[in-house]
Design a protein around this motif. Structure first.
Motif, PDB file in Angstrom:
ATOM      1  N   GLY A  18      -9.293  -1.697 -10.049  1.00 16.25           N
ATOM      2  CA  GLY A  18      -9.334  -2.696  -9.003  1.00 16.25           C
ATOM      3  C   GLY A  18      -9.879  -4.042  -9.417  1.00 16.25           C
ATOM      4  O   GLY A  18     -10.157  -4.886  -8.578  1.00 16.25           O
ATOM      5  N   ARG A  19     -10.033  -4.250 -10.720  1.00 13.03           N
ATOM      6  CA  ARG A  19     -10.505  -5.556 -11.191  1.00 13.03           C
ATOM      7  C   ARG A  19      -9.329  -6.349 -11.730  1.00 13.03           C
ATOM      8  O   ARG A  19      -8.528  -5.806 -12.504  1.00 13.03           O
ATOM      9  N   PRO A  20      -9.237  -7.627 -11.370  1.00 12.22           N
ATOM     10  CA  PRO A  20      -8.177  -8.443 -11.976  1.00 12.22           C
ATOM     11  C   PRO A  20      -8.283  -8.370 -13.504  1.00 12.22           C
ATOM     12  O   PRO A  20      -9.359  -8.481 -14.068  1.00 12.22           O
ATOM     13  N   GLY A  21      -7.150  -8.130 -14.140  1.00  7.24           N
ATOM     14  CA  GLY A  21      -7.126  -7.998 -15.595  1.00  7.24           C
ATOM     15  C   GLY A  21      -7.080  -6.552 -16.059  1.00  7.24           C
ATOM     16  O   GLY A  21      -6.754  -6.283 -17.210  1.00  7.24           O
ATOM     17  N   ASP A  22      -7.403  -5.582 -15.171  1.00  8.12           N
ATOM     18  CA  ASP A  22      -7.239  -4.179 -15.554  1.00  8.12           C
ATOM     19  C   ASP A  22      -5.777  -3.951 -15.904  1.00  8.12           C
ATOM     20  O   ASP A  22      -4.880  -4.564 -15.319  1.00  8.12           O
ATOM     21  N   PHE A  23      -5.515  -3.082 -16.870  1.00  6.44           N
ATOM     22  CA  PHE A  23      -4.137  -2.865 -17.283  1.00  6.44           C
ATOM     23  C   PHE A  23      -3.837  -1.386 -17.404  1.00  6.44           C
ATOM     24  O   PHE A  23      -4.728  -0.556 -17.552  1.00  6.44           O
ATOM     25  N   PHE A  24      -2.545  -1.064 -17.317  1.00  4.21           N
ATOM     26  CA  PHE A  24      -2.113   0.330 -17.385  1.00  4.21           C
ATOM     27  C   PHE A  24      -0.677   0.410 -17.889  1.00  4.21           C
ATOM     28  O   PHE A  24       0.036  -0.584 -17.914  1.00  4.21           O
ATOM     29  N   CYS A  25      -0.306   1.589 -18.353  1.00  6.19           N
ATOM     30  CA  CYS A  25       1.031   1.904 -18.872  1.00  6.19           C
ATOM     31  C   CYS A  25       1.342   1.205 -20.189  1.00  6.19           C
ATOM     32  O   CYS A  25       2.434   0.679 -20.394  1.00  6.19           O
ATOM     33  N   LEU A  26       0.407   1.216 -21.118  1.00  4.62           N
ATOM     34  CA  LEU A  26       0.683   0.635 -22.425  1.00  4.62           C
ATOM     35  C   LEU A  26       0.757   1.699 -23.511  1.00  4.62           C
ATOM     36  O   LEU A  26       0.758   1.385 -24.692  1.00  4.62           O
ATOM     37  N   GLU A  27       0.915   2.954 -23.108  1.00  8.02           N
ATOM     38  CA  GLU A  27       0.985   4.045 -24.081  1.00  8.02           C
ATOM     39  C   GLU A  27       2.146   3.904 -25.044  1.00  8.02           C
ATOM     40  O   GLU A  27       2.092   4.417 -26.151  1.00  8.02           O
ATOM     41  N   GLY A  28       3.198   3.231 -24.639  1.00 11.95           N
ATOM     42  CA  GLY A  28       4.354   3.047 -25.514  1.00 11.95           C
ATOM     43  C   GLY A  28       4.027   2.333 -26.814  1.00 11.95           C
ATOM     44  O   GLY A  28       4.763   2.427 -27.778  1.00 11.95           O
ATOM     45  N   LEU A  29       2.908   1.627 -26.859  1.00  3.66           N
ATOM     46  CA  LEU A  29       2.497   0.968 -28.099  1.00  3.66           C
ATOM     47  C   LEU A  29       1.910   1.960 -29.106  1.00  3.66           C
ATOM     48  O   LEU A  29       1.762   1.641 -30.273  1.00  3.66           O
ATOM     49  N   ALA A  30       1.559   3.136 -28.634  1.00  8.77           N
ATOM     50  CA  ALA A  30       0.956   4.156 -29.507  1.00  8.77           C
ATOM     51  C   ALA A  30       1.992   5.240 -29.819  1.00  8.77           C
ATOM     52  O   ALA A  30       1.975   6.324 -29.266  1.00  8.77           O
ATOM     53  N   PHE A  37       0.842  -1.198   0.000  1.00  2.00           N
ATOM     54  CA  PHE A  37       0.000   0.000   0.000  1.00  2.00           C
ATOM     55  C   PHE A  37       0.881   1.252   0.000  1.00  2.00           C
ATOM     56  O   PHE A  37       1.834   1.355   0.764  1.00  2.00           O
ATOM     57  N   GLY A  38       0.563   2.185  -0.882  1.00  5.98           N
ATOM     58  CA  GLY A  38       1.279   3.455  -0.959  1.00  5.98           C
ATOM     59  C   GLY A  38       2.508   3.454  -1.841  1.00  5.98           C
ATOM     60  O   GLY A  38       3.065   4.512  -2.131  1.00  5.98           O
ATOM     61  N   SER A  39       2.945   2.293  -2.276  1.00  8.76           N
ATOM     62  CA  SER A  39       4.147   2.213  -3.120  1.00  8.76           C
ATOM     63  C   SER A  39       3.893   2.787  -4.504  1.00  8.76           C
ATOM     64  O   SER A  39       2.813   2.651  -5.058  1.00  8.76           O
ATOM     65  N   SER A  40       4.929   3.404  -5.067  1.00  8.07           N
ATOM     66  CA  SER A  40       4.867   3.891  -6.441  1.00  8.07           C
ATOM     67  C   SER A  40       5.127   2.723  -7.388  1.00  8.07           C
ATOM     68  O   SER A  40       6.111   2.004  -7.240  1.00  8.07           O
ATOM     69  N   ILE A  41       4.225   2.553  -8.352  1.00  7.91           N
ATOM     70  CA  ILE A  41       4.379   1.503  -9.359  1.00  7.91           C
ATOM     71  C   ILE A  41       4.932   2.093 -10.643  1.00  7.91           C
ATOM     72  O   ILE A  41       5.770   1.501 -11.310  1.00  7.91           O
ATOM     73  N   HIS A  42       4.471   3.286 -10.974  1.00  6.10           N
ATOM     74  CA  HIS A  42       4.954   3.985 -12.173  1.00  6.10           C
ATOM     75  C   HIS A  42       4.988   5.474 -11.850  1.00  6.10           C
ATOM     76  O   HIS A  42       3.978   6.050 -11.440  1.00  6.10           O
ATOM     77  N   SER A  43       6.142   6.088 -12.027  1.00  2.46           N
ATOM     78  CA  SER A  43       6.291   7.509 -11.726  1.00  2.46           C
ATOM     79  C   SER A  43       5.714   8.370 -12.832  1.00  2.46           C
ATOM     80  O   SER A  43       5.836   8.035 -14.021  1.00  2.46           O
ATOM     81  N   PHE A  44       5.127   9.488 -12.448  1.00  5.20           N
ATOM     82  CA  PHE A  44       4.587  10.438 -13.413  1.00  5.20           C
ATOM     83  C   PHE A  44       5.700  10.855 -14.370  1.00  5.20           C
ATOM     84  O   PHE A  44       6.790  11.206 -13.964  1.00  5.20           O
ATOM     85  N   GLY A  45       5.424  10.779 -15.674  1.00  8.04           N
ATOM     86  CA  GLY A  45       6.376  11.214 -16.692  1.00  8.04           C
ATOM     87  C   GLY A  45       7.442  10.199 -17.063  1.00  8.04           C
ATOM     88  O   GLY A  45       8.233  10.448 -17.958  1.00  8.04           O
ATOM     89  N   ALA A  46       7.478   9.065 -16.371  1.00  2.88           N
ATOM     90  CA  ALA A  46       8.469   8.036 -16.713  1.00  2.88           C
ATOM     91  C   ALA A  46       8.101   7.391 -18.050  1.00  2.88           C
ATOM     92  O   ALA A  46       6.935   7.354 -18.431  1.00  2.88           O
ATOM     93  N   SER A  47       9.097   6.891 -18.754  1.00  9.41           N
ATOM     94  CA  SER A  47       8.830   6.272 -20.051  1.00  9.41           C
ATOM     95  C   SER A  47       7.991   5.011 -19.883  1.00  9.41           C
ATOM     96  O   SER A  47       8.025   4.363 -18.842  1.00  9.41           O
ATOM     97  N   ALA A  48       7.245   4.710 -20.925  1.00  4.22           N
ATOM     98  CA  ALA A  48       6.372   3.532 -20.909  1.00  4.22           C
ATOM     99  C   ALA A  48       7.057   2.397 -21.661  1.00  4.22           C
ATOM    100  O   ALA A  48       6.806   2.172 -22.823  1.00  4.22           O
ATOM    101  N   ASP A  49       7.952   1.689 -20.975  1.00  2.32           N
ATOM    102  CA  ASP A  49       8.618   0.555 -21.614  1.00  2.32           C
ATOM    103  C   ASP A  49       8.112  -0.770 -21.059  1.00  2.32           C
ATOM    104  O   ASP A  49       8.537  -1.834 -21.490  1.00  2.32           O
ATOM    105  N   LYS A  50       7.182  -0.682 -20.108  1.00  2.00           N
ATOM    106  CA  LYS A  50       6.547  -1.857 -19.528  1.00  2.00           C
ATOM    107  C   LYS A  50       5.057  -1.589 -19.418  1.00  2.00           C
ATOM    108  O   LYS A  50       4.632  -0.443 -19.316  1.00  2.00           O
ATOM    109  N   MET A  51       4.283  -2.663 -19.421  1.00  2.00           N
ATOM    110  CA  MET A  51       2.863  -2.525 -19.136  1.00  2.00           C
ATOM    111  C   MET A  51       2.536  -3.458 -17.994  1.00  2.00           C
ATOM    112  O   MET A  51       3.277  -4.406 -17.725  1.00  2.00           O
ATOM    113  N   TYR A  52       1.451  -3.161 -17.326  1.00  2.00           N
ATOM    114  CA  TYR A  52       1.092  -3.889 -16.120  1.00  2.00           C
ATOM    115  C   TYR A  52      -0.348  -4.380 -16.215  1.00  2.00           C
ATOM    116  O   TYR A  52      -1.229  -3.651 -16.658  1.00  2.00           O
TER     117      TYR A  52
END
Length: 133
Positions: free
Chosen positions: A74-86, A33-48
């Motif tokens: 909060g649903r299993p399967g939700d994804f984020f940080c895939l902007e690098g594909l665009a 809880f509270g941990s940073s997973i992806h920093s604002f402005g960081a490059s999108a070289d991974k998706m989650y």
């Protein structure tokens, strides 16, 4: 956990062999809880892909402090940080764990290499990326 990912719309166009190849490159990560997973402005070289818990996507003020929550996933399967594909778009949000979280982390170059072999899938992934950017 992997079965849930396999049933995700994001992988619908992948063959079982392609999906297994991609999963060999996956990392399963835990964040408290509270941990940073992806920093604002960081490059999108991974998706989650969220496997358990909740994450908060937030924007940032000019002074770098966190602003308002843009969205809670909060649903299993939700994804984020895939902007690098665009066309290498940098995410305009940060991601922080709103509870203890487990994610599947995939390198975008691996996703792209497999998705490009399945044009319908690649188009779908790029549409997702544009929606999130």
């Amino acid at each position: 956990m992997i079965d849930g990912l396999r049933r995700s719309i994001a992988f619908a166009g992948f063959s079982d062999v392609q999906f297994e190849k991609l999963m060999k490159q996956a990392q399963f990560l835990k964040f408290a809880f509270g941990s940073s997973i992806h920093s604002f402005g960081a490059s999108a070289d991974k998706m989650y892909f969220l496997l358990s818990g909740k994450v908060r996507l937030f924007s940032s003020r000019q002074d770098g402090s966190e602003e308002q929550t843009a969205c809670i996933l909060g649903r299993p399967g939700d994804f984020f940080c895939l902007e690098g594909l665009a066309e290498s778009i940098t995410p305009l949000y940060g991601v922080r764990a709103s509870s203890d979280v487990v994610v599947c982390c995939l390198p975008l170059n691996a996703v792209q290499a497999i998705a490009e072999k399945t044009p319908d899938s690649f188009d779908l992934w790029r549409q997702f990326a544009r929606l999130y950017s």
